[in-house]
Design an enzyme around this catalytic site. Structure first.
Site, PDB file in Angstrom:
ATOM      1  N   SER A   1      -5.773   3.753   4.429  1.00  0.00           N
ATOM      2  CA  SER A   1      -5.203   2.896   3.387  1.00  0.00           C
ATOM      3  C   SER A   1      -6.303   2.215   2.592  1.00  0.00           C
ATOM      4  O   SER A   1      -6.220   1.031   2.239  1.00  0.00           O
ATOM      5  CB  SER A   1      -4.256   1.839   3.981  1.00  0.00           C
ATOM      6  OG  SER A   1      -3.422   1.297   2.980  1.00  0.00           O
TER       7      SER A   1
ATOM      8  N   LYS B   1       0.036   3.763  -2.626  1.00  0.00           N
ATOM      9  CA  LYS B   1      -0.972   4.820  -2.534  1.00  0.00           C
ATOM     10  C   LYS B   1      -0.367   6.214  -2.392  1.00  0.00           C
ATOM     11  O   LYS B   1      -1.090   7.207  -2.495  1.00  0.00           O
ATOM     12  CB  LYS B   1      -1.933   4.532  -1.378  1.00  0.00           C
ATOM     13  CG  LYS B   1      -2.769   3.279  -1.581  1.00  0.00           C
ATOM     14  CD  LYS B   1      -3.834   3.138  -0.500  1.00  0.00           C
ATOM     15  CE  LYS B   1      -4.646   1.877  -0.685  1.00  0.00           C
ATOM     16  NZ  LYS B   1      -3.973   0.693  -0.130  1.00  0.00           N
TER      17      LYS B   1
ATOM     18  N   SER C   1       0.794  -1.241   0.000  1.00  0.00           N
ATOM     19  CA  SER C   1       0.000   0.000   0.000  1.00  0.00           C
ATOM     20  C   SER C   1       0.819   1.278   0.000  1.00  0.00           C
ATOM     21  O   SER C   1       0.244   2.367  -0.086  1.00  0.00           O
ATOM     22  CB  SER C   1      -0.956   0.017   1.194  1.00  0.00           C
ATOM     23  OG  SER C   1      -2.061  -0.819   0.955  1.00  0.00           O
TER      24      SER C   1
END
Length: 371
Positions: free
Chosen positions: A112, A60, A57
């Site tokens: 997230s 992101k 993640s």
């Protein structure tokens, strides 16, 4: 001013003596890591910095950056649809609910949210695949030469990868975006839904380093089975900014703290000052002009070798001179490496001398200028 540097340069060297650096290594549990200083573009510590690995993640960071750039032009309202759903971490959007692009960015950086990442990608580019193309285009612009994005969320895909070095470059670039810098620094943020209008949710930031390390200014966590624990973070102290990246690191919180402790203990932001000086002017209404040099800052080891100040100027200037003209430069070096530079500029304008002079006066002036 075209003739300024046709004359010989005067080189003045000033030496400041200080001891040599005594560095200490930092051991981490990471498969790959870097400690990067965006202020001078240098990696201070690293291991396997260019090894291509899954990044989970922390992806992101890129998705949030592109979302905020789009929101700055048009902070449109996004209606959540079935095609935007995603497995894994979530900001818990439901079909038919509406939020802005900016708030999708909040959901990505705080919670997230994979659903937020998909919603932003489809809203901006029309599809996950087309948004991935935007991600890769931006990566090339940033200089992420060992990175390839497939998903906006960072869910595992064998063709989705980056490196510790590339992720440090991405974080440094993203921090230049004021909206990104603000969001990533918050320990929690509230999202006010457009629909239903009475829905408010406060999302906590998964980046515990914001609470564990006083100098932390942001970052992004990540985890998948394939990637392990990934963490990109940034810290700032006394004007010095550092970025730490660890990939596949089961002890990432402690490792980031250790990296920052090393960086701030061994490096500092130092400001250099050059005194004003005069330079002669040939054929002008004044015989000389005052030169200005702006203070300049650079990252240096707290214990380092000699700092050399090199002032490079022509022997004299020819009129006319315009205020602000760059007529030379000052360079600061350590071990022959330039660590900072600043232009030397004319503080005022000087026109041609309009009065006619005799040949004897001209010769006298030249002898004076070169004495």
């Amino acid at each position: 001013m075209k003739r300024l540097f046709c004359t010989a340069l005067i080189l003045i060297i000033i030496v400041l003596s200080v001891p040599a650096i005594n560095a200490v290594e930092v051991n981490t549990s990471a498969e790959a890591y870097v400690l990067y200083c965006p202020d001078n573009g240098e990696i201070l510590l690293s291991d396997n910095a260019d090894q291509e690995l899954p990044i989970a993640s922390t992806t992101k960071i890129m998705t949030t950056l592109l979302t905020l750039e789009a929101a700055a032009d048009d902070n449109r309202t996004v209606e959540f649809t079935d095609e935007m759903t995603a497995e894994g971490s979530s900001m818990y959007l439901k079909r038919g609910e509406k939020v802005t692009l900016y708030d999708l960015a909040v959901g990505m950086m705080m919670q997230s949210g994979n659903d937020a990442a998909n919603a932003a990608a489809i809203s901006i580019a029309g599809s996950i695949e087309d948004f991935a193309a935007l991600m890769n285009e931006k990566a090339q612009k940033i200089g992420m030469s060992h990175t390839h994005f497939v998903t906006p969320s960072g869910l595992d895909d064998e063709d989705h990868y980056s490196t510790a070095r590339d992720m440090a470059l991405l974080m440094a670039y993203a921090l230049q975006n004021d909206d990104f810098a603000y969001i990533t620094s918050q320990t929690s943020m509230e999202v006010h839904f457009i629909y239903p209008a009475d829905k408010f949710i406060t999302y906590p930031n998964h980046n515990k380093l914001l609470r564990m390390y006083d100098d932390c200014i942001g970052g992004k966590t990540g985890y998948t089975d394939a990637a392990g624990r990934t963490l990109v973070s940034a810290a700032r102290r006394s004007g010095l900014t550092l970025i730490a990246v660890t990939l596949n690191d089961h002890d990432d919180w402690d490792d980031h703290i250790a990296l920052y402790d090393y960086g701030f203990a061994n490096f500092e932001m130092k400001t250099f000052h050059t005194d004003e000086r005069m330079i002669d002017v040939v054929g002008g209404e004044q015989d000389s002009v005052l030169l200005d040099a702006a203070d300049v800052s650079a990252v240096v080891p707290k214990e380092h070798g000699e700092v050399n100040t090199q002032i490079m100027l022509p022997a004299f200037l020819y009129a006319p001179v315009q205020a602000g003209d760059s007529v030379g430069k000052v360079s600061y070096t350590i071990d022959d490496k330039v660590i900072a530079q600043a232009p030397l500029t004319a503080s005022e304008s000087i026109d041609y001398h309009n009065n006619k002079r005799s040949f004897i006066e001209y010769i006298k002036d030249l002898l004076h200028w070169h004495s």
